[in-house]
Design an enzyme around this catalytic site. Structure first.
Site, mmCIF file in Angstrom:
data_model
loop_
_atom_site.group_PDB
_atom_site.id
_atom_site.type_symbol
_atom_site.label_atom_id
_atom_site.label_comp_id
_atom_site.label_asym_id
_atom_site.label_seq_id
_atom_site.Cartn_x
_atom_site.Cartn_y
_atom_site.Cartn_z
ATOM 1 N N ASN A 229 -29.790 64.635 -32.204
ATOM 2 C CA ASN A 229 -30.015 66.060 -32.492
ATOM 3 C C ASN A 229 -28.661 66.763 -32.437
ATOM 4 O O ASN A 229 -28.166 67.064 -31.355
ATOM 5 C CB ASN A 229 -30.983 66.673 -31.473
ATOM 6 C CG ASN A 229 -31.183 68.153 -31.749
ATOM 7 O OD1 ASN A 229 -30.929 68.619 -32.861
ATOM 8 N ND2 ASN A 229 -31.642 68.892 -30.751
ATOM 9 N N LYS B 98 -27.963 69.706 -33.317
ATOM 10 C CA LYS B 98 -28.042 71.166 -33.100
ATOM 11 C C LYS B 98 -27.144 71.863 -34.133
ATOM 12 O O LYS B 98 -27.043 71.393 -35.268
ATOM 13 C CB LYS B 98 -27.662 71.520 -31.663
ATOM 14 C CG LYS B 98 -28.374 70.643 -30.640
ATOM 15 C CD LYS B 98 -28.224 71.139 -29.237
ATOM 16 C CE LYS B 98 -28.783 70.102 -28.278
ATOM 17 N NZ LYS B 98 -29.138 70.650 -26.990
ATOM 18 N N HIS C 117 -38.420 72.434 -30.427
ATOM 19 C CA HIS C 117 -37.329 72.185 -29.476
ATOM 20 C C HIS C 117 -37.244 73.369 -28.511
ATOM 21 O O HIS C 117 -37.448 74.525 -28.908
ATOM 22 C CB HIS C 117 -36.012 71.998 -30.225
ATOM 23 C CG HIS C 117 -34.921 71.473 -29.344
ATOM 24 N ND1 HIS C 117 -34.239 72.268 -28.460
ATOM 25 C CD2 HIS C 117 -34.423 70.221 -29.196
ATOM 26 C CE1 HIS C 117 -33.362 71.521 -27.797
ATOM 27 N NE2 HIS C 117 -33.457 70.273 -28.225
ATOM 28 N N GLU D 120 -34.866 74.941 -27.328
ATOM 29 C CA GLU D 120 -33.926 76.012 -27.716
ATOM 30 C C GLU D 120 -34.564 76.937 -28.737
ATOM 31 O O GLU D 120 -34.312 78.144 -28.736
ATOM 32 C CB GLU D 120 -32.624 75.386 -28.241
ATOM 33 C CG GLU D 120 -31.818 74.772 -27.109
ATOM 34 C CD GLU D 120 -30.898 73.643 -27.522
ATOM 35 O OE1 GLU D 120 -30.663 73.464 -28.732
ATOM 36 O OE2 GLU D 120 -30.424 72.925 -26.621
ATOM 37 N N GLU E 207 -38.928 66.444 -23.268
ATOM 38 C CA GLU E 207 -37.605 66.973 -22.951
ATOM 39 C C GLU E 207 -37.708 68.016 -21.847
ATOM 40 O O GLU E 207 -37.957 69.206 -22.133
ATOM 41 C CB GLU E 207 -36.991 67.620 -24.198
ATOM 42 C CG GLU E 207 -36.774 66.655 -25.335
ATOM 43 C CD GLU E 207 -35.544 67.025 -26.147
ATOM 44 O OE1 GLU E 207 -34.678 66.162 -26.301
ATOM 45 O OE2 GLU E 207 -35.449 68.188 -26.574
ATOM 46 N N GLY F 216 -28.772 69.371 -21.989
ATOM 47 C CA GLY F 216 -27.421 69.925 -22.034
ATOM 48 C C GLY F 216 -26.833 70.231 -20.667
ATOM 49 O O GLY F 216 -25.815 70.900 -20.559
ATOM 50 N N SER G 279 -29.889 64.871 -21.599
ATOM 51 C CA SER G 279 -28.664 64.270 -21.071
ATOM 52 C C SER G 279 -28.671 62.739 -21.125
ATOM 53 O O SER G 279 -28.183 62.078 -20.200
ATOM 54 C CB SER G 279 -28.382 64.783 -19.648
ATOM 55 O OG SER G 279 -28.233 66.199 -19.660
HETATM 56 C C1 PEP Z 1 -31.531 67.840 -27.140
HETATM 57 O O1 PEP Z 1 -30.809 68.541 -27.820
HETATM 58 O O2 PEP Z 1 -32.703 67.655 -27.504
HETATM 59 C C2 PEP Z 1 -30.995 67.210 -25.933
HETATM 60 C C3 PEP Z 1 -31.749 66.402 -25.250
HETATM 61 O O3 PEP Z 1 -29.684 67.514 -25.604
HETATM 62 P P1 PEP Z 1 -28.753 66.741 -24.535
HETATM 63 O O4 PEP Z 1 -28.855 65.278 -24.826
HETATM 64 O O5 PEP Z 1 -27.391 67.299 -24.772
HETATM 65 O O6 PEP Z 1 -29.289 67.067 -23.169
#
Ligand code: PEP
Length: 249
Positions: A11, A13, A96, A98, A168, A174, A212
């Site tokens: 992803n 983003k 997501h 975000e 998630e 993040g 992460s």
């Molecule tokens: C994500 O963007 O869905 C995500 C899990 O980000 P990260 O791996 O940076 O935590």
């Protein structure tokens, strides 16, 4: 039990210009030439066609990071599922955290978007997950159940296995704070139970962990019985790190 092909998704983003996306794909493809996994790049809209063209004939599938639920109409700035399909895009990330947090993506909208994606021939990657407050309050399962029931309300049970679910936890996205393999497994097993109760062939559903994920922790997360892959944010921006995650799983 049906085989579940591991599904590893990047992803990006709001990262990477078209040129940067091209450079990434060119660096990644030789590293994953032998993979048996489904590898998915969730690119910004502008880079989708470049990733589609550069990755033809490889294991890479391409996903958008959002879409509108209508086929077309007066929705300035939006992109529809048929537009994505016409560009040879395979999948779309929906819900997501975000988008839920910063763009007011609601469960009501997701209940329309998920079936719209399926109807157009796009694989939905539906993200669910609890906040830190909800986890601390012992509400993780309640949050996951509420999101799944609401977002999948209009999907017929026989089509549920076409939806990829990404667990998630918001507190792990993040932040560098990864869920423990036990926490992630527990949540993914719970998600599978909810889908089974909805009438899905639950053993066929791919359930990903996201939050992460890095080369160093991917293997032990993916070794859990109900975790079928990863949705990777930060560590997917570098082709070597992303390839290492694919190789580790
Ligand atoms: C994500 O963007 O869905 C995500 C899990 O980000 P990260 O791996 O940076 O935590």
């Amino acid at each position: 039990m049906p085989d579940r092909t591991p599904y590893i998704a990047a992803n990006w983003k709001m990262h990477k210009t078209v040129a940067e996306a091209a450079e990434f794909v060119d660096a990644l493809l030789p590293r994953i030439a032998a993979t048996q996994h489904d590898v998915v790049i969730c690119a910004p809209y502008l880079a989708l066609s470049e990733v589609v063209e550069r990755s033809r004939g490889s294991a890479v599938e391409v996903a958008a990071q959002n879409m509108h639920e209508a086929e077309s109409g007066a929705f300035t700035g939006e992109i529809s599922a048929p537009m994505l399909v016409a560009a040879d895009v395979d999948a779309v990330v929906l819900g997501h955290s975000e988008r839920r947090q910063y763009f007011n993506e609601t469960d009501e909208a997701l209940a329309r978007k998920v079936p719209a994606a399926l109807a157009a021939g796009l694989q939905p990657i539906l993200c669910v997950g609890e906040s830190e407050e909800a986890r601390d309050a012992g509400q993780t399962e309640a949050v996951l159940e509420r999101q799944l029931q609401a977002d999948l309300a209009a999907v017929e049970p026989e089509r549920l296995a076409e939806v990829v679910i990404a667990y998630e936890p918001i507190w792990a996205i993040g932040t560098g704070r990864t869920a423990t393999p036990e926490q992630a497994q527990e949540a993914c097993a719970f998600i599978r139970d909810v889908l089974r109760e909805r009438g899905a062939i639950a053993d066929a559903v791919r359930i990903l962990y996201g939050g992460s994920v890095k080369p160093a922790n991917a293997a032990e997360l993916m070794a859990q019985p109900d975790i079928d892959g990863a949705l990777v944010g930060g560590a997917s921006l570098d082709p070597s790190d992303f390839a290492a995650i694919i190789e580790a799983t």
